[in-house]
Design a protein around this motif. Structure first.
Motif, short mmCIF file in Angstrom:
data_model
loop_
_atom_site.label_atom_id
_atom_site.label_comp_id
_atom_site.label_asym_id
_atom_site.label_seq_id
_atom_site.Cartn_x
_atom_site.Cartn_y
_atom_site.Cartn_z
N GLY A 213 0.79 -1.23 0.00
CA GLY A 213 0.00 0.00 0.00
C GLY A 213 0.81 1.27 0.00
N ILE A 214 0.08 2.36 0.05
CA ILE A 214 0.63 3.71 0.09
C ILE A 214 0.41 4.26 1.51
N ILE A 215 1.45 4.88 2.05
CA ILE A 215 1.38 5.51 3.38
C ILE A 215 1.55 7.01 3.20
N CYS A 216 0.65 7.82 3.75
CA CYS A 216 0.91 9.26 3.80
C CYS A 216 0.54 9.78 5.18
N TRP A 217 1.33 10.75 5.63
CA TRP A 217 1.24 11.23 7.01
C TRP A 217 0.53 12.57 7.12
N GLU A 218 -0.20 12.72 8.22
CA GLU A 218 -0.84 13.99 8.56
C GLU A 218 -0.42 14.36 9.98
N HIS A 219 -0.06 15.62 10.19
CA HIS A 219 0.33 16.10 11.51
C HIS A 219 -0.86 16.78 12.18
N HIS A 220 -1.24 16.31 13.35
CA HIS A 220 -2.32 16.95 14.10
C HIS A 220 -1.76 18.07 14.98
N GLN A 221 -2.61 19.02 15.31
CA GLN A 221 -2.17 20.18 16.09
C GLN A 221 -1.69 19.81 17.50
N ASN A 222 -2.18 18.71 18.04
CA ASN A 222 -1.77 18.31 19.39
C ASN A 222 -0.43 17.57 19.39
#
Length: 198
Positions: free
Chosen positions: A101-110
Protein backbone atom coordinates in the motif's frame (compact mmCIF):
# COMPACT_ATOMS: atom_id res chain seq x y z
CA UNK A 1 8.96 55.46 -15.82
CA UNK A 2 8.62 51.73 -15.29
CA UNK A 3 8.28 52.14 -11.53
CA UNK A 4 5.40 54.61 -11.92
CA UNK A 5 3.62 52.16 -14.24
CA UNK A 6 4.05 49.43 -11.62
CA UNK A 7 2.59 51.70 -8.94
CA UNK A 8 -0.33 52.62 -11.19
CA UNK A 9 -1.11 48.93 -11.82
CA UNK A 10 -0.79 48.17 -8.11
CA UNK A 11 -3.14 50.98 -7.09
CA UNK A 12 -5.70 49.83 -9.66
CA UNK A 13 -5.91 46.34 -8.17
CA UNK A 14 -5.54 47.58 -4.59
CA UNK A 15 -2.28 45.84 -3.74
CA UNK A 16 1.42 46.64 -3.82
CA UNK A 17 3.53 45.51 -6.75
CA UNK A 18 5.37 43.05 -4.50
CA UNK A 19 2.05 41.55 -3.39
CA UNK A 20 0.94 41.26 -6.99
CA UNK A 21 4.11 39.42 -8.00
CA UNK A 22 3.72 37.12 -5.02
CA UNK A 23 0.13 36.40 -6.05
CA UNK A 24 1.28 35.57 -9.61
CA UNK A 25 3.86 33.11 -8.27
CA UNK A 26 1.26 31.54 -6.02
CA UNK A 27 -1.22 31.24 -8.89
CA UNK A 28 1.46 29.51 -11.00
CA UNK A 29 2.22 27.17 -8.11
CA UNK A 30 -1.48 26.37 -7.72
CA UNK A 31 -1.74 25.61 -11.44
CA UNK A 32 1.22 23.23 -11.24
CA UNK A 33 -0.15 21.53 -8.13
CA UNK A 34 -3.57 21.18 -9.78
CA UNK A 35 -1.93 19.52 -12.80
CA UNK A 36 0.03 17.11 -10.58
CA UNK A 37 -3.11 16.46 -8.49
CA UNK A 38 -5.03 15.28 -11.57
CA UNK A 39 -2.15 12.95 -12.54
CA UNK A 40 -1.75 11.74 -8.97
CA UNK A 41 -5.44 10.87 -8.55
CA UNK A 42 -5.31 9.06 -11.91
CA UNK A 43 -2.22 7.13 -10.83
CA UNK A 44 -3.67 6.12 -7.44
CA UNK A 45 -6.97 5.17 -9.07
CA UNK A 46 -5.14 2.81 -11.43
CA UNK A 47 -3.88 0.73 -8.49
CA UNK A 48 -6.06 -2.14 -7.23
CA UNK A 49 -6.59 -0.85 -3.69
CA UNK A 50 -9.42 -2.53 -1.83
CA UNK A 51 -9.24 -0.78 1.57
CA UNK A 52 -8.36 2.47 3.28
CA UNK A 53 -6.73 2.23 6.70
CA UNK A 54 -5.98 4.96 9.25
CA UNK A 55 -3.73 4.78 12.29
CA UNK A 56 -3.61 7.63 14.81
CA UNK A 57 -0.67 7.68 17.21
CA UNK A 58 -0.94 9.04 20.71
CA UNK A 59 0.60 12.53 21.11
CA UNK A 60 4.15 12.47 22.53
CA UNK A 61 4.33 13.07 26.27
CA UNK A 62 6.47 15.88 27.68
CA UNK A 63 10.09 14.85 28.05
CA UNK A 64 9.67 11.96 25.58
CA UNK A 65 10.63 13.60 22.30
CA UNK A 66 11.80 10.42 20.56
CA UNK A 67 8.69 8.40 21.38
CA UNK A 68 6.05 8.96 18.70
CA UNK A 69 8.36 11.13 16.59
CA UNK A 70 7.96 10.88 12.79
CA UNK A 71 10.84 8.40 12.54
CA UNK A 72 9.56 6.30 15.45
CA UNK A 73 6.00 6.19 14.05
CA UNK A 74 7.21 5.29 10.55
CA UNK A 75 9.20 2.33 11.88
CA UNK A 76 6.33 1.29 14.14
CA UNK A 77 3.82 1.49 11.28
CA UNK A 78 5.95 -0.73 9.06
CA UNK A 79 6.19 -3.34 11.84
CA UNK A 80 2.42 -2.96 12.31
CA UNK A 81 1.78 -3.59 8.60
CA UNK A 82 4.16 -6.56 8.53
CA UNK A 83 2.19 -8.13 11.41
CA UNK A 84 -1.11 -7.50 9.61
CA UNK A 85 0.38 -9.00 6.45
CA UNK A 86 1.60 -12.10 8.34
CA UNK A 87 -1.83 -12.53 9.95
CA UNK A 88 -3.43 -12.45 6.49
CA UNK A 89 -1.18 -15.08 4.90
CA UNK A 90 1.92 -13.11 3.90
CA UNK A 91 5.46 -13.78 5.08
CA UNK A 92 5.51 -10.60 7.13
CA UNK A 93 8.31 -9.19 4.99
CA UNK A 94 8.25 -6.57 2.23
CA UNK A 95 9.02 -9.25 -0.36
CA UNK A 96 6.07 -8.96 -2.74
CA UNK A 97 3.76 -11.26 -0.73
CA UNK A 98 0.88 -10.26 1.53
CA UNK A 99 -0.44 -6.72 1.72
CA UNK A 100 0.97 -3.64 0.02
CA UNK A 101 0.00 0.00 0.00
CA UNK A 102 0.63 3.71 0.09
CA UNK A 103 1.38 5.51 3.38
CA UNK A 104 0.91 9.26 3.80
CA UNK A 105 1.24 11.23 7.01
CA UNK A 106 -0.84 13.99 8.56
CA UNK A 107 0.33 16.10 11.51
CA UNK A 108 -2.32 16.95 14.10
CA UNK A 109 -2.17 20.18 16.09
CA UNK A 110 -1.77 18.31 19.39
CA UNK A 111 1.51 16.83 18.13
CA UNK A 112 0.16 13.38 17.25
CA UNK A 113 0.76 11.74 13.89
CA UNK A 114 -2.00 10.26 11.76
CA UNK A 115 -1.30 7.82 8.91
CA UNK A 116 -3.60 7.47 5.90
CA UNK A 117 -3.13 4.24 3.94
CA UNK A 118 -4.51 2.65 0.80
CA UNK A 119 -4.08 -1.13 0.93
CA UNK A 120 -4.35 -4.18 -1.31
CA UNK A 121 -3.59 -7.83 -0.73
CA UNK A 122 -5.93 -9.26 1.92
CA UNK A 123 -7.27 -12.74 1.04
CA UNK A 124 -10.67 -12.42 -0.63
CA UNK A 125 -10.27 -8.63 -0.24
CA UNK A 126 -11.12 -8.90 3.46
CA UNK A 127 -9.23 -7.76 6.53
CA UNK A 128 -9.73 -9.21 10.00
CA UNK A 129 -10.70 -5.90 11.60
CA UNK A 130 -11.49 -7.42 15.02
CA UNK A 131 -7.93 -8.77 15.19
CA UNK A 132 -6.52 -5.39 14.07
CA UNK A 133 -8.55 -3.58 16.76
CA UNK A 134 -7.32 -6.02 19.41
CA UNK A 135 -3.70 -5.38 18.35
CA UNK A 136 -4.27 -1.63 18.56
CA UNK A 137 -5.81 -1.91 22.02
CA UNK A 138 -2.76 -3.80 23.27
CA UNK A 139 -0.34 -1.31 21.73
CA UNK A 140 0.87 1.52 23.98
CA UNK A 141 1.51 4.04 21.21
CA UNK A 142 -1.50 3.50 18.92
CA UNK A 143 -4.55 5.59 19.74
CA UNK A 144 -7.21 4.87 17.12
CA UNK A 145 -7.44 2.60 14.07
CA UNK A 146 -10.02 2.25 11.34
CA UNK A 147 -10.21 0.20 8.17
CA UNK A 148 -12.82 0.51 5.44
CA UNK A 149 -13.41 -1.74 2.45
CA UNK A 150 -14.53 -0.27 -0.87
CA UNK A 151 -16.33 -3.31 -2.25
CA UNK A 152 -18.03 -2.18 -5.44
CA UNK A 153 -18.59 1.35 -4.20
CA UNK A 154 -16.66 3.44 -6.72
CA UNK A 155 -17.61 6.69 -4.95
CA UNK A 156 -16.18 5.47 -1.65
CA UNK A 157 -12.96 4.38 -3.33
CA UNK A 158 -12.66 7.67 -5.22
CA UNK A 159 -13.11 9.63 -1.98
CA UNK A 160 -10.34 7.65 -0.22
CA UNK A 161 -7.99 8.09 -3.20
CA UNK A 162 -8.58 11.85 -3.34
CA UNK A 163 -8.11 12.15 0.42
CA UNK A 164 -4.73 10.42 0.27
CA UNK A 165 -3.74 12.46 -2.79
CA UNK A 166 -4.48 15.62 -0.81
CA UNK A 167 -2.00 14.68 1.91
CA UNK A 168 0.63 13.43 -0.53
CA UNK A 169 0.55 16.85 -2.20
CA UNK A 170 0.33 18.74 1.08
CA UNK A 171 3.34 16.96 2.61
CA UNK A 172 5.14 15.55 -0.42
CA UNK A 173 8.20 14.43 1.51
CA UNK A 174 6.17 12.44 4.05
CA UNK A 175 4.70 9.59 2.07
CA UNK A 176 6.02 6.20 1.06
CA UNK A 177 5.20 2.73 -0.22
CA UNK A 178 4.84 -0.40 1.88
CA UNK A 179 5.90 -3.63 0.15
CA UNK A 180 7.03 -1.95 -3.07
CA UNK A 181 7.84 -5.27 -4.87
CA UNK A 182 4.13 -6.12 -4.87
CA UNK A 183 2.86 -2.65 -5.72
CA UNK A 184 5.43 -2.28 -8.51
CA UNK A 185 3.66 -5.05 -10.44
CA UNK A 186 0.73 -2.74 -11.01
CA UNK A 187 2.32 0.64 -11.53
CA UNK A 188 4.97 2.90 -12.97
CA UNK A 189 6.49 5.75 -10.96
CA UNK A 190 4.09 8.42 -9.64
CA UNK A 191 3.71 11.73 -11.50
CA UNK A 192 5.45 15.07 -11.08
CA UNK A 193 8.11 15.40 -8.41
CA UNK A 194 6.62 12.65 -6.26
CA UNK A 195 9.16 9.92 -6.96
CA UNK A 196 9.25 6.71 -4.93
CA UNK A 197 11.56 6.75 -1.91
CA UNK A 198 14.74 4.76 -2.37
Amino acid sequence: SLSSVKLEIASTVGMTYTQKEAWKRKATERAYRAEVAVELVGWLSSLPFTHSHTVTYRPPKSGRTVKNSQRFCDRHLRRWLREISRHHGGTGQEDGTGIAGIICWEHHQNGSLHAHLLLVGAPDDRFDFEWIKAQAKADAVVGLVDIQGFGREARKRSKAVRYCAKYILKQAGEWDVFNNPRLARFTKAPPGDLAFSE
